[in-house]
Design an enzyme around this catalytic site. Structure first.
Site, PDB file in Angstrom:
ATOM      1  N   ARG A   1       0.901  -1.171   0.000  1.00  0.00           N
ATOM      2  CA  ARG A   1       0.000   0.000   0.000  1.00  0.00           C
ATOM      3  C   ARG A   1       0.924   1.201   0.000  1.00  0.00           C
ATOM      4  O   ARG A   1       1.681   1.412   0.924  1.00  0.00           O
ATOM      5  CB  ARG A   1      -0.891  -0.056   1.245  1.00  0.00           C
ATOM      6  CG  ARG A   1      -1.708   1.205   1.503  1.00  0.00           C
ATOM      7  CD  ARG A   1      -2.807   1.406   0.483  1.00  0.00           C
ATOM      8  NE  ARG A   1      -3.538   2.644   0.778  1.00  0.00           N
ATOM      9  CZ  ARG A   1      -3.274   3.829   0.216  1.00  0.00           C
ATOM     10  NH1 ARG A   1      -2.308   3.945  -0.680  1.00  0.00           N
ATOM     11  NH2 ARG A   1      -3.967   4.896   0.560  1.00  0.00           N
TER      12      ARG A   1
ATOM     13  N   HIS B   1       1.906   7.180   1.634  1.00  0.00           N
ATOM     14  CA  HIS B   1       0.779   8.111   1.672  1.00  0.00           C
ATOM     15  C   HIS B   1       0.636   8.676   3.065  1.00  0.00           C
ATOM     16  O   HIS B   1       1.284   8.219   4.007  1.00  0.00           O
ATOM     17  CB  HIS B   1      -0.512   7.391   1.262  1.00  0.00           C
ATOM     18  CG  HIS B   1      -0.978   6.382   2.275  1.00  0.00           C
ATOM     19  ND1 HIS B   1      -0.437   5.115   2.394  1.00  0.00           N
ATOM     20  CD2 HIS B   1      -1.926   6.447   3.248  1.00  0.00           C
ATOM     21  CE1 HIS B   1      -1.036   4.449   3.367  1.00  0.00           C
ATOM     22  NE2 HIS B   1      -1.936   5.236   3.910  1.00  0.00           N
TER      23      HIS B   1
ATOM     24  N   HIS C   1      -2.580  10.785   5.710  1.00  0.00           N
ATOM     25  CA  HIS C   1      -3.991  11.140   5.868  1.00  0.00           C
ATOM     26  C   HIS C   1      -4.070  12.535   6.459  1.00  0.00           C
ATOM     27  O   HIS C   1      -3.500  12.775   7.521  1.00  0.00           O
ATOM     28  CB  HIS C   1      -4.724  10.198   6.818  1.00  0.00           C
ATOM     29  CG  HIS C   1      -4.376   8.751   6.643  1.00  0.00           C
ATOM     30  ND1 HIS C   1      -4.169   7.918   7.693  1.00  0.00           N
ATOM     31  CD2 HIS C   1      -4.181   8.006   5.532  1.00  0.00           C
ATOM     32  CE1 HIS C   1      -3.879   6.712   7.244  1.00  0.00           C
ATOM     33  NE2 HIS C   1      -3.865   6.736   5.936  1.00  0.00           N
TER      34      HIS C   1
ATOM     35  N   GLU D   1      -4.293   6.460  12.117  1.00  0.00           N
ATOM     36  CA  GLU D   1      -4.539   5.072  11.695  1.00  0.00           C
ATOM     37  C   GLU D   1      -4.084   4.108  12.784  1.00  0.00           C
ATOM     38  O   GLU D   1      -2.920   4.112  13.163  1.00  0.00           O
ATOM     39  CB  GLU D   1      -3.774   4.806  10.395  1.00  0.00           C
ATOM     40  CG  GLU D   1      -3.764   3.363   9.929  1.00  0.00           C
ATOM     41  CD  GLU D   1      -3.092   3.206   8.559  1.00  0.00           C
ATOM     42  OE1 GLU D   1      -3.352   4.043   7.669  1.00  0.00           O
ATOM     43  OE2 GLU D   1      -2.291   2.271   8.387  1.00  0.00           O
TER      44      GLU D   1
ATOM     45  N   HIS E   1       3.331   7.011   5.654  1.00  0.00           N
ATOM     46  CA  HIS E   1       3.663   5.611   5.887  1.00  0.00           C
ATOM     47  C   HIS E   1       3.394   4.771   4.647  1.00  0.00           C
ATOM     48  O   HIS E   1       2.712   5.211   3.716  1.00  0.00           O
ATOM     49  CB  HIS E   1       2.872   5.067   7.082  1.00  0.00           C
ATOM     50  CG  HIS E   1       1.392   5.310   6.987  1.00  0.00           C
ATOM     51  ND1 HIS E   1       0.828   6.505   7.361  1.00  0.00           N
ATOM     52  CD2 HIS E   1       0.373   4.536   6.538  1.00  0.00           C
ATOM     53  CE1 HIS E   1      -0.477   6.451   7.157  1.00  0.00           C
ATOM     54  NE2 HIS E   1      -0.794   5.265   6.652  1.00  0.00           N
TER      55      HIS E   1
ATOM     56  N   GLU F   1     -10.240   5.834   2.930  1.00  0.00           N
ATOM     57  CA  GLU F   1      -8.957   5.250   2.540  1.00  0.00           C
ATOM     58  C   GLU F   1      -8.658   5.550   1.072  1.00  0.00           C
ATOM     59  O   GLU F   1      -7.507   5.555   0.646  1.00  0.00           O
ATOM     60  CB  GLU F   1      -9.000   3.743   2.804  1.00  0.00           C
ATOM     61  CG  GLU F   1      -7.893   2.902   2.222  1.00  0.00           C
ATOM     62  CD  GLU F   1      -6.508   3.218   2.784  1.00  0.00           C
ATOM     63  OE1 GLU F   1      -6.410   3.944   3.788  1.00  0.00           O
ATOM     64  OE2 GLU F   1      -5.528   2.739   2.188  1.00  0.00           O
TER      65      GLU F   1
HETATM   66 MN    MN Z   1      -2.765   4.751   5.841  1.00  0.00          MN
END
Ligand code: MN
Ligand code: MN
Length: 360
Positions: A66, A69, A71, A76, A115, A138
């Site tokens: 993933r 990125h 937020h 999280e 992260h 998300e």
């Molecule tokens: Mn995340």
């Protein structure tokens, strides 16, 4: 830190004659799929009551990450169900951390900390992400490929002091999942951000002894006291035996987000004005209880059950019905319920996960 809308009242959704549903079948939803990897989310869009907390079920195939990125609007908290995960995280002080996770381990990334999450090893991994804002999606994160793919080339060239041609051929929009090599077992050294953060982003939750053991179950709980960086979230795992009941209670300071790992649970919610609702939650289902609303969780299946809970406060607070009643004089309870005061002497002082094995 509370999310901005937490104490706004009245909430039109919660002030009607009936309580809205508080269940969403997360694992039955589709979400974002790429090969065998997926992200499925429960936000206010899928579960309108869940304004305070959003959640994601994510599975990554070997070699899939993933992508890097952050937020803008949520921290999280995560719990690993299967497989192994390697995370990288960088913080505003310039410290970085690379951690490996196994089933039962938790991580916490404060709001805005960038992260990445990689599947580690040759087996897929599956984990649950819990965010302290139900409006967080998300699929609306700030991604490194999205940013660099849209920044003007001359700006990137100037930023890094490199020729513009350096950035030719990079993705023009968000990748979300990257596919590549399985990470080396030994994390390789990084070129920058070498200092370790003062408090780790990893907590080996299920490697600990249970926080408490009761007549019909066990509890693991991790908040800011055990996991100092987790200032806005508390994680709980209940193992509840068949017939066991997390008793009637509420949380004065937090909403509750639930994810059933194993078993079948009857979850009740009390919303004042005679409003009472029951939902049956099965594996992969999500539930949500707003701050201050009464609720209970009962294992109604034949097997031992396990439920994961996220609360959007680092400080755990609960008011449990049996203990509350036992903290009041019997004559007062007698007048409330029209029963003799002696009856209340037979009530247990503490239940938590019951029922009590022996009558008092
Ligand atoms: Mn995340
Ligand atoms: Mn609760």
């Amino acid at each position: 830190m509370d999310y901005p809308f937490k104490n706004n009242v009245p909430d039109p959704l919660l002030s009607g004659p009936e309580l809205p549903t508080f269940k969403f079948a997360l694992e039955k939803s589709t979400g974002k799929v790429q090969g065998g990897s997926f992200g499925k989310e429960a936000t206010v869009e899928q579960l309108p009551i869940s304004k305070g907390i959003a959640g994601v079920s994510m599975r990554l195939e070997p070699g899939v990450t993933r992508e890097l990125h952050w937020h803008a609007t949520a921290a999280e908290w995560a719990f690993v169900l299967e497989g192994r995960v390697r995370t990288t995280v960088f913080d505003p002080t310039g410290a970085s951390e690379i951690n490996d996770f196994e089933p039962g381990d938790a991580w916490y990334f404060p709001r805005g900390f960038p992260h990445a999450l990689s599947c580690l090893g040759n087996e897929p991994c599956h984990f649950i992400l819990i965010f302290d804002n139900g409006y967080f999606s998300e699929f609306g994160t700030f991604s490194v490929t999205d940013w660099m793919g849209h920044a003007p080339r001359p700006l990137l060239a100037k930023n890094f002091g490199l020729p513009e041609s350096t950035f030719e051929g990079i993705p023009s929009s968000e990748i979300y999942f990257t596919s590549g090599r399985v990470p080396p077992e030994q994390a390789v050294p990084v070129r920058g951000g070498l200092a370790s953060p003062p408090t780790s982003h990893r907590y080996r939750m299920m490697a600990q002894a249970p926080s408490a053991t009761y007549s019909y179950g066990r509890e693991w709980r991790v908040g800011v006291d055990e996991f100092p960086i987790s200032t806005t979230m508390t994680g709980v795992v209940f193992d509840i035996d068949p017939g066991g009941l997390r008793e009637l209670h509420w949380h004065p300071n937090a909403d509750e987000w639930q994810y059933v790992i194993k078993g079948t649970f009857s979850v009740t919610m009390f919303g004042s004005h005679g409003r009472f609702r029951t939902e049956i939650l099965e594996p992969g289902d999500v539930g949500f209880i707003p701050q201050g609303f009464g609720h209970s969780i009962e294992n109604v299946g034949p097997e031992a059950g396990r439920i994961l809970i996220g609360l959007n406060s680092g400080q755990y607070q609960a008011i449990d019905l049996a203990q509350w009643l036992a903290s009041n004089p019997a004559y007062l309870l007698a007048d409330h319920f029209g029963k003799p005061a002696e009856l209340f002497e037979t009530f247990p002082h503490r239940v938590f996960i019951g029922p009590p094995r022996t009558s008092p």
